[in-house]
Design an enzyme around this catalytic site. Structure first.
Site, mmCIF file in Angstrom:
data_model
loop_
_atom_site.group_PDB
_atom_site.id
_atom_site.type_symbol
_atom_site.label_atom_id
_atom_site.label_comp_id
_atom_site.label_asym_id
_atom_site.label_seq_id
_atom_site.Cartn_x
_atom_site.Cartn_y
_atom_site.Cartn_z
ATOM 1 N N CYS A 1 0.869 -1.174 0.000
ATOM 2 C CA CYS A 1 0.000 0.000 0.000
ATOM 3 C C CYS A 1 0.903 1.219 0.000
ATOM 4 O O CYS A 1 1.649 1.446 0.965
ATOM 5 C CB CYS A 1 -0.917 -0.001 1.216
ATOM 6 S SG CYS A 1 -1.949 1.475 1.324
ATOM 7 N N HIS B 1 -3.014 -4.040 -10.836
ATOM 8 C CA HIS B 1 -3.701 -2.810 -11.224
ATOM 9 C C HIS B 1 -4.210 -2.914 -12.653
ATOM 10 O O HIS B 1 -3.557 -3.515 -13.514
ATOM 11 C CB HIS B 1 -2.768 -1.601 -11.124
ATOM 12 C CG HIS B 1 -2.374 -1.285 -9.724
ATOM 13 N ND1 HIS B 1 -3.094 -0.428 -8.926
ATOM 14 C CD2 HIS B 1 -1.335 -1.733 -8.973
ATOM 15 C CE1 HIS B 1 -2.517 -0.364 -7.740
ATOM 16 N NE2 HIS B 1 -1.447 -1.143 -7.742
ATOM 17 N N GLU C 1 -10.192 0.759 -5.080
ATOM 18 C CA GLU C 1 -9.208 -0.153 -4.486
ATOM 19 C C GLU C 1 -9.816 -1.523 -4.208
ATOM 20 O O GLU C 1 -10.934 -1.634 -3.703
ATOM 21 C CB GLU C 1 -8.647 0.421 -3.182
ATOM 22 C CG GLU C 1 -7.669 1.555 -3.399
ATOM 23 C CD GLU C 1 -6.779 1.777 -2.194
ATOM 24 O OE1 GLU C 1 -6.224 0.782 -1.673
ATOM 25 O OE2 GLU C 1 -6.636 2.939 -1.773
ATOM 26 N N CYS D 1 -4.421 6.590 -3.697
ATOM 27 C CA CYS D 1 -3.830 5.253 -3.735
ATOM 28 C C CYS D 1 -2.416 5.391 -4.286
ATOM 29 O O CYS D 1 -2.233 5.760 -5.448
ATOM 30 C CB CYS D 1 -4.652 4.308 -4.601
ATOM 31 S SG CYS D 1 -3.931 2.658 -4.781
ATOM 32 N N GLY E 1 -1.569 2.820 -6.948
ATOM 33 C CA GLY E 1 -2.378 3.157 -8.115
ATOM 34 C C GLY E 1 -1.801 4.326 -8.888
ATOM 35 O O GLY E 1 -1.807 4.337 -10.132
#
Length: 290
Positions: free
Chosen positions: A75, A169, A218, A227, A230
């Site tokens: 994360c 992703h 997410e 994110c 991301g």
């Protein structure tokens, strides 16, 4: 039992951080869901445990849980909050400006700056080399790389770029993120059969070769204000498709991240983290196992 916690956020992507240096805590998924619930619990996008590293190359281990109780490999906003916790709670030497954090997605190196009080101001995290081979993402689509490739869905065929930043992703370019159907296409792509481990979904708007606007759905959480992985994945997708340079500002609802896909192919993410408050919460012993 009573648990001490710290509430933190990176650009509005918020986390419950609990120090577990004795490695006594192992939360049941339903306990994580309750803690992260914004009505009945503390409220957060995820839960982070601070543990000793098991890898000799790292200083500490970041154990990360999504709000639905599942674990995640990495994360990006969470690891900046993790770094701030280490600095501000004096788990690192007073003069330290670097740290290495073990995650389920590998060891991540970082540098950070401090303010006049010695607290962390901003962190730059080496997020590693993006994984582009479909088997590494993982995604079940043809080709050596999945760049602007068609994905058949119930809402029609969508063009996505799929890659991994230690977690999967799918980047979808849209004309306007404000009107993009994030809450329709997000869960649809997240759980698509082509993604056996599910996926995070990025809705990206091209503004210039150095500027991207982004909303993120997410995996295991839903839409968040920011994110980190991301933003990194979207910057890589922009460069791969020729839309952007390898250094961009990614504008998220919670604020901006600076992303550099360096010449050595490593992705560097720079941004802030904030400690909001500390507290104590009561939780049933049966929800944890030591």
């Amino acid at each position: 039992m009573l648990l001490e916690f710290t509430k933190m956020h990176g650009l509005g992507n918020d986390f419950i951080v609990i120090e577990d240096l004795a490695e006594e805590l192992d939360f049941a998924p339903e306990a994580v869901v309750w803690l992260c619930d914004r009505n009945f619990g503390i409220g957060a996008d995820g839960l982070i445990l601070v543990r000793p590293a098991t890898d000799s190359e790292a200083h500490f281990l970041m154990m990360y849980y999504n709000a639905d109780g599942s674990t995640a490999e990495m994360c990006g906003n969470g690891i900046r909050c993790f770094a701030k916790y280490l600095v501000d709670h004096k788990l690192l030497p007073a003069q330290a400006s670097t740290a290495r954090v073990q995650t389920l997605g590998g060891v991540k190196s970082m540098t950070f700056t401090r303010d006049e009080a010695g607290l962390m101001d901003e962190a730059t995290v080496d997020m590693g080399v993006p994984m582009l081979a479909p088997a590494q993402v993982p995604v079940d689509l043809p080709g050596e790389r999945v760049v602007d490739a068609p994905l058949d869905t119930e809402e029609g065929t969508l063009n996505i770029t799929a890659l991994s930043m230690g977690n999967p992703h799918a980047v979808l370019w849209v004309d306007d993120v404000e009107t993009a159907p994030v809450h329709v296409l997000g869960p649809l792509i997240e759980t698509h059969s082509s993604f056996p481990a599910k996926t995070n979904v990025e809705f990206a708007q091209f503004l210039s070769v150095r500027h991207i606007r982004l909303r993120v759905w997410e995996r295991g959480v839903g839409e968040t204000l920011a994110c980190g992985t991301g933003a990194c994945a979207t910057a890589v997708a922009g460069a791969l498709s020729g839309r952007t340079n390898r250094e961009v500002t990614v504008e998220l609802p919670g604020g901006d991240l600076r992303i550099l896909w360096d010449d050595d192919d490593r992705v560097l993410m720079t941004g802030p983290a904030v400690e909001v408050f500390c507290g104590v919460v009561a939780i049933d012993d049966e929800d944890t196992a030591s």
